[in-house]
Every structure is written in C-alpha cells, then in structure tokens.
Scaffold this motif. Structure first.
Motif, PDB file in Angstrom:
ATOM      1  N   VAL A  18      -5.127   7.482   1.312  1.00  0.00           N
ATOM      2  CA  VAL A  18      -4.885   6.959   2.656  1.00  0.00           C
ATOM      3  C   VAL A  18      -4.408   5.514   2.545  1.00  0.00           C
ATOM      4  CG1 VAL A  18      -5.971   6.381   4.860  1.00  0.00           C
ATOM      5  CG2 VAL A  18      -6.687   8.432   3.646  1.00  0.00           C
ATOM      6  N   THR A  19      -3.450   5.139   3.377  1.00  0.00           N
ATOM      7  CA  THR A  19      -3.136   3.711   3.486  1.00  0.00           C
ATOM      8  C   THR A  19      -3.478   3.274   4.908  1.00  0.00           C
ATOM      9  OG1 THR A  19      -0.871   3.705   4.344  1.00  0.00           O
ATOM     10  CG2 THR A  19      -1.123   4.080   1.972  1.00  0.00           C
ATOM     11  N   SER A  20      -4.016   2.065   5.011  1.00  0.00           N
ATOM     12  CA  SER A  20      -4.493   1.612   6.313  1.00  0.00           C
ATOM     13  C   SER A  20      -4.705   0.094   6.283  1.00  0.00           C
ATOM     14  CB  SER A  20      -5.820   2.331   6.604  1.00  0.00           C
ATOM     15  OG  SER A  20      -6.471   1.749   7.683  1.00  0.00           O
TER      16      SER A  20
ATOM     17  N   LYS B  54       0.842  -1.219   0.000  1.00  0.00           N
ATOM     18  CA  LYS B  54       0.000   0.000   0.000  1.00  0.00           C
ATOM     19  C   LYS B  54       0.869   1.259   0.000  1.00  0.00           C
ATOM     20  CE  LYS B  54      -1.929  -1.275   3.831  1.00  0.00           C
ATOM     21  NZ  LYS B  54      -1.181  -2.545   4.002  1.00  0.00           N
ATOM     22  N   THR B  55       1.854   1.270   0.901  1.00  0.00           N
ATOM     23  CA  THR B  55       2.717   2.453   0.977  1.00  0.00           C
ATOM     24  C   THR B  55       3.538   2.587  -0.306  1.00  0.00           C
ATOM     25  OG1 THR B  55       2.792   2.227   3.365  1.00  0.00           O
ATOM     26  CG2 THR B  55       4.478   3.605   2.387  1.00  0.00           C
ATOM     27  N   HIS B  56       3.955   1.444  -0.856  1.00  0.00           N
ATOM     28  CA  HIS B  56       4.704   1.462  -2.125  1.00  0.00           C
ATOM     29  C   HIS B  56       3.851   2.137  -3.213  1.00  0.00           C
ATOM     30  CE1 HIS B  56       7.611  -0.732  -4.955  1.00  0.00           C
ATOM     31  NE2 HIS B  56       6.770  -0.053  -5.740  1.00  0.00           N
TER      32      HIS B  56
ATOM     33  N   LEU C  12      -1.847  10.223   3.355  1.00  0.00           N
ATOM     34  CA  LEU C  12      -1.782   9.966   4.794  1.00  0.00           C
ATOM     35  C   LEU C  12      -1.485   8.481   4.967  1.00  0.00           C
ATOM     36  CD1 LEU C  12      -4.862  12.056   6.026  1.00  0.00           C
ATOM     37  CD2 LEU C  12      -2.437  12.652   6.243  1.00  0.00           C
ATOM     38  N   ASP C  13      -0.247   8.198   5.357  1.00  0.00           N
ATOM     39  CA  ASP C  13       0.189   6.801   5.441  1.00  0.00           C
ATOM     40  C   ASP C  13      -0.060   6.256   6.842  1.00  0.00           C
ATOM     41  OD1 ASP C  13       1.508   4.515   4.304  1.00  0.00           O
ATOM     42  OD2 ASP C  13       3.292   5.031   5.462  1.00  0.00           O
ATOM     43  N   ASP C  14      -0.618   5.052   6.911  1.00  0.00           N
ATOM     44  CA  ASP C  14      -0.821   4.355   8.195  1.00  0.00           C
ATOM     45  C   ASP C  14      -1.741   5.114   9.137  1.00  0.00           C
ATOM     46  OD1 ASP C  14       0.694   2.163   7.656  1.00  0.00           O
ATOM     47  OD2 ASP C  14       2.527   2.950   8.567  1.00  0.00           O
ATOM     48  N   ILE C  15      -2.888   5.505   8.651  1.00  0.00           N
ATOM     49  CA  ILE C  15      -3.768   6.325   9.500  1.00  0.00           C
ATOM     50  C   ILE C  15      -4.266   5.550  10.724  1.00  0.00           C
ATOM     51  CG2 ILE C  15      -6.004   5.823   8.386  1.00  0.00           C
ATOM     52  CD1 ILE C  15      -6.438   8.929   8.591  1.00  0.00           C
TER      53      ILE C  15
HETATM   54 MG    MG Z   1       2.536   0.924   4.846  1.00  0.00          MG
END
Ligand code: MG
Ligand code: ATP
Length: 257
Positions: free
Chosen positions: A202-204, A106-108, A165-168
């Motif tokens: 957003v990633t979560s 997701k972050t990638h 917004l990463d890892d909310i």
């Molecule tokens: Mg991540």
C-alpha cells in the motif's frame, strides 16, 4: 565427441544422420536434440509467462519505466529501498505499507517492485485506488440502480500474487466501495496460506489507524473500517515511514532554475 548441430534441420540432414552416423552417435545426437528442444520450449514458455505478467501489471506508461535501480539514494530513503529489494528477493511473498510525504517516491518504489516481480513472471498488479473506486461506482447509475454488465474486478484482484494499492488515503469511499474494499482484502486474507501468501503493498500519506479514524468521522461503517485495517496488518506485515523531501518538488525547482 562433437556432433555439431544437435538436431537435423532438414529431411536430407536426417537421412545423412542415418547414413553417416553409427547407432551410438545417433543416440547421442538424439539425446542432444531432445535436450535442445526442451530448452527451447522452456525458454519460450518463460518468456511467454513474463510477457503475460507484464501485460497484467496495469502499470501506466509513467511508472512502467520506474525500477528499484532508478530510485536514487540519496535523496531517497535507503531503508525503504532495502525493504523493497527484500520483497523482490522473496518473490513478493511479503507486503508493506509505505507511508510518507508527497513525492517521496512511494509509488516509484511500489512500481519498481511490480516491475521486478513481473520480470520474474510473478503476477503483480498495480492499482490506483482512486481509479478502482471510480470503476466500482460506475457499476451503479445516478439513482443508485445497478447497471447491467457490471464489471467487478475484485475477484480478479483478490487472486493476483501481489497487489499494489496506490494512494489508498486519497480515494473517497462510499458505503458500497468500502464494502467492496473489504471483500477484496478479506478474500486475499482468506486465500493466503502460510506457504503461499497474498500480500498487499500500500502507498499512502497516512498510517492505517489515521485512515480508520477519518472513516469513522465520515460515518462509514466502523466495523468494516476496523476489519479492513486489521487485515492490512497481516497482508502488509510491515509499516514503513518513507523519509525525505519531495523528489517531485525538487525536479520542478530544477526545471525552473
Ligand atoms: Mg504516489
Ligand atoms: N528517490 C528517487 N529517485 C528517483 N526518482 C524519484 C525518487 N523519488 C521520487 N522519484 C520520482 O519523483 C516522482 C514523484 O514520486 P512518487 O510519485 O513515487 O511519489 P509519492 O511518494 O508516491 O507521492 P504521493 O504521496 O504524492 O503519491 C516520480 O516521477 C518518481 O519516479
């Protein structure tokens, strides 16, 4: 008619122009020179805008290298990759909530979108929500007193074209930080018009409804929580489950083998 170099590079060359060229040839040359200068200035401006956007992207060294092209499919999720590419194709005028298990990329994908957009000189900024909350909490001392010289990045983050917004779901919110998150989301919501949106990516590991329930259980203001997650519906627009196994785990297994 070829007139060689479009503008004189020295005073002598300029004099030679005056001497050797007919007025018509000079006119052609001058037009070519102006076009070449406009081109050069345009290219320099474009390169400058890209460099500015890259500096503001806030991607750490690890994710600065991640691109959509380096997202492998399989094992990655082809649908999530397609959605990421679509976001780039519309210059970031669409958001997404990427939900999935640990290490599924997701972050990638979010970093890949930021990289592609900043290469197009679009102001896309990547923020780890944990780091953002820490930064906001640092505005108060242990006794809850506001510090002088407070740094509140909320207004700036509200204004960037695309915000990640990463890892909310991994951040510990307090009553104060949840209010600041509301301020951020609400400002983006209010500033976004029909033609110029202010989308959020957003990633979560969880969907918004699950996070809202967790907030309620923790005693955070229910109205603020609901208002935040309601606005995400518009700012993200699409809610996608990223399928697949953990790439992180896979890489570790390969290293151990
Ligand atoms: Mg991540
Ligand atoms: N499909 C893929 N192709 C190439 N690299 C990948 C892929 N999926 C993940 N990675 C890499 O694996 C590592 C972990 O991925 P990432 O951090 O994006 O996972 P995540 O879904 O954000 O996990 P978490 O939920 O724990 O935050 C990163 O280095 C990332 O670049």
């Amino acid at each position: 008619m070829t007139l060689g170099t479009p503008y004189p590079h020295s005073f002598e060359e300029f004099l030679a122009w005056q001497r050797d060229l007919t007025p018509e040839q000079r006119e052609v040359r001058e037009r070519e020179r102006d076009a070449a200068l406009r081109d050069e200035i345009g290219q320099r401006n474009a390169a400058h805008r890209v460099a500015m956007a890259q500096r503001l992207s806030n991607l750490g060294p690890r994710f600065a290298e991640r691109t959509l092209d380096s997202y492998d499919c399989p094992p990655g999720d082809p649908m999530a990759l397609e959605i990421a590419r679509d976001i780039v194709a519309v210059d970031g005028q669409r958001g997404v909530w990427l939900c999935g298990g640990k290490g599924t990329g997701k972050t990638h994908l979010a970093a890949g979108i930021v990289n592609a957009l900043t290469n197009r000189a679009i102001a896309a900024t990547f923020v780890s929500v944990i780091a953002l909350m820490d930064q906001l909490k640092a505005n108060y001392d242990r006794n809850g007193k506001p510090r002088v010289n407070q740094v509140d990045v909320i207004h700036w983050l509200a204004a960037v074209d695309v915000l990640v917004l990463d890892d909310i779901d991994k951040a510990e919110f307090t009553s104060y930080t949840s209010q600041r998150l509301f301020a951020l989301i609400n400002q983006r919501y209010e500033q976004g018009g029909y033609y110029r949106r202010r989308p959020v990516i957003v990633t979560s590991n969880h969907m918004p409804a699950d996070i809202a329930i967790r907030w309620r259980k923790k005693g955070l203001d229910e109205l603020i929580g609901d208002a935040i997650f309601d606005r995400f519906r518009e700012l993200c627009g699409q809610f996608v489950r990223v399928e697949g196994e953990s790439y992180r785990e896979r890489m570790m297994q390969e290293r151990l083998a």
